[in-house]
Design an enzyme around this catalytic site. Structure first.
Site, PDB file in Angstrom:
ATOM      1  CD  GLU A   1      -2.918   5.539   6.704  1.00 29.17           C
ATOM      2  OE1 GLU A   1      -2.894   5.568   5.468  1.00 29.17           O
ATOM      3  OE2 GLU A   1      -2.020   4.997   7.385  1.00 29.17           O
TER       4      GLU A   1
ATOM      5  N   GLY B   1       2.385   2.438  10.767  1.00 24.99           N
ATOM      6  CA  GLY B   1       3.312   3.544  10.577  1.00 24.99           C
ATOM      7  C   GLY B   1       4.029   3.967  11.844  1.00 24.99           C
TER       8      GLY B   1
ATOM      9  CG  ASN C   1      -1.702   1.209   1.446  1.00 28.31           C
ATOM     10  OD1 ASN C   1      -1.804   2.044   0.545  1.00 28.31           O
ATOM     11  ND2 ASN C   1      -2.303   1.355   2.626  1.00 28.31           N
ATOM     12  CD1 TRP C   2       3.572   0.929  -2.699  1.00 30.90           C
ATOM     13  CD2 TRP C   2       3.439   1.818  -4.750  1.00 30.90           C
ATOM     14  NE1 TRP C   2       4.224   0.084  -3.579  1.00 30.90           N
ATOM     15  CE2 TRP C   2       4.150   0.603  -4.841  1.00 30.90           C
ATOM     16  CE3 TRP C   2       3.225   2.567  -5.920  1.00 30.90           C
ATOM     17  CZ2 TRP C   2       4.657   0.116  -6.051  1.00 30.90           C
ATOM     18  CZ3 TRP C   2       3.719   2.082  -7.118  1.00 30.90           C
ATOM     19  CH2 TRP C   2       4.432   0.872  -7.182  1.00 30.90           C
ATOM     20  CE  LYS C   3      -0.185   3.299   4.701  1.00 28.46           C
ATOM     21  NZ  LYS C   3      -0.097   3.426   6.143  1.00 28.46           N
TER      22      LYS C   3
ATOM     23  CB  SER D   1       5.147  -1.629  12.095  1.00 25.44           C
ATOM     24  OG  SER D   1       4.716  -0.298  12.363  1.00 25.44           O
TER      25      SER D   1
ATOM     26  N   GLY E   1       2.784  -1.037   4.386  1.00 27.96           N
ATOM     27  CA  GLY E   1       2.816   0.377   4.018  1.00 27.96           C
ATOM     28  C   GLY E   1       4.241   0.824   3.744  1.00 27.96           C
ATOM     29  N   GLY E   2       4.855   1.438   4.738  1.00 30.88           N
ATOM     30  CA  GLY E   2       6.192   2.030   4.581  1.00 30.88           C
ATOM     31  C   GLY E   2       7.217   1.119   3.918  1.00 30.88           C
TER      32      GLY E   2
ATOM     33  CG  HIS F   1      -5.825   1.923   5.205  1.00 34.33           C
ATOM     34  ND1 HIS F   1      -5.379   2.923   6.025  1.00 34.33           N
ATOM     35  CD2 HIS F   1      -4.818   1.029   5.118  1.00 34.33           C
ATOM     36  CE1 HIS F   1      -4.143   2.644   6.415  1.00 34.33           C
ATOM     37  NE2 HIS F   1      -3.772   1.502   5.874  1.00 34.33           N
TER      38      HIS F   1
HETATM   39  P1  PGA Z   1       2.778   0.405   7.722  1.00 32.18           P
HETATM   40  O1  PGA Z   1       1.302   0.601   7.093  1.00 32.18           O
HETATM   41  O2  PGA Z   1       3.314  -0.886   7.145  1.00 32.18           O
HETATM   42  O3  PGA Z   1       3.556   1.613   7.258  1.00 32.18           O
HETATM   43  O4  PGA Z   1       2.614   0.346   9.193  1.00 32.18           O
HETATM   44  C1  PGA Z   1       0.447  -0.497   6.931  1.00 32.18           C
HETATM   45  C2  PGA Z   1      -0.829  -0.047   6.292  1.00 32.18           C
HETATM   46  O5  PGA Z   1      -1.294   1.058   6.566  1.00 32.18           O
HETATM   47  O6  PGA Z   1      -1.432  -0.790   5.492  1.00 32.18           O
END
Ligand code: PGA
Length: 253
Positions: free
Chosen positions: A97, A173, A9-11, A213, A234-235, A95
């Protein structure tokens, strides 16, 4: 036998050239991966470019959101059929967010899930508790409420095409990873919810990802848990090496 799904997930990150370069690198270097499905989720404006760059490879492309109406006067929104038109196979829905920054409710997520399924997309439906909810002992109740609300009206046949992602909000995150016990407990609860609502076949076949994470250094432990069928990353999905190490930890190569 559930095939793991590793999703990046590149956000709201990368520019067009970076997005195409990252997807191309992942597609090339994961060509030999037989044991896992792999998908990347670029910002919607780059989905087309990424989709073209990886066409004909086994790397799937998805979107980070959609709007549930098929078309019409919904300024700024994107429909499920538009995503299919761009080559999307998956879509991330609910998600945290979007739930906590953009105010999406379970009812909103539910409409999106139904629209995604109707258009032939495979939804990744995210569920997860806030830190305060975990500390108050409410995790199981929060997950049950999100499960019931987000998946209302989804038939057993449709559920086979849904992926669930357990993402504790406090682990996203933050570098704080849920412990293997915490992850396995929620994933087991989700299988019980699936068995109660549907049947044992559905409970045994739906893929449940963990997210929050995940990185190369903790992937093997998390992906080795009996009820974890992949990761929503994510990251660590923004760097080809790191992401491909997570793919490898899924038993992919
Ligand atoms: P993260 O994000 O790996 O940066 O914690 C995961 C996500 O939001 O899907």
């Amino acid at each position: 036998m559930r095939r793991p799904l590793i999703a990046g997930n590149w956000k709201m990150n990368l520019d067009r050239a970076e997005a195409v370069a990252l997807a191309t690198a992942i597609a090339e270097r994961s060509a030999a991966v037989a044991g896992a499905d792999i998908a990347v989720f670029p910002p919607s404006v780059y989905v087309d470019a990424v989709s073209r760059a990886v066409a004909g490879t086994s790397l799937a492309v998805g979107a980070q959101n959609l709007y549930f109406e098929p078309n019409g006067a919904f300024t700024g929104e994107i429909s499920a059929s538009m995503l299919v038109d761009l080559g999307c196979r998956f879509v991330i829905l609910g998600h945290s967010e979007r739930r906590h920054i953009l105010g999406e409710t379970d009812a909103d997520v539910n409409k999106k899930v139904i629209a995604a399924l109707a258009a032939g997309l495979l939804p990744i439906v995210c569920l997860g508790e806030l830190l305060g909810q975990r500390e108050a002992g409410d995790t199981a109740e929060v997950i049950r409420r999100q499960f019931d609300g987000s998946l209302a009206g989804v038939t057993a046949g449709q559920m086979a095409r849904v992926v669930l992602a357990y993402e504790p909000v406090w682990a996203i995150g933050t570098g704080k990873v849920a412990t293997p016990e915490q992850v396995e407990e929620v994933h087991t609860d989700l299988r019980k919810l699936l068995a109660d609502r549907y049947n044992n076949d559905v409970a045994g076949s739906v893929r449940i990802q963990y997210g929050g994470s995940v990185k190369a250094s903790n992937a093997a432990q998390l992906l080795g848990l009996p009820n974890v069928d992949g990761a929503l990353v994510g990251g660590a999905s923004l760097k080809a090496d790191e992401f491909l190490s997570i793919v490898a930890a899924a038993g992919g190569n």
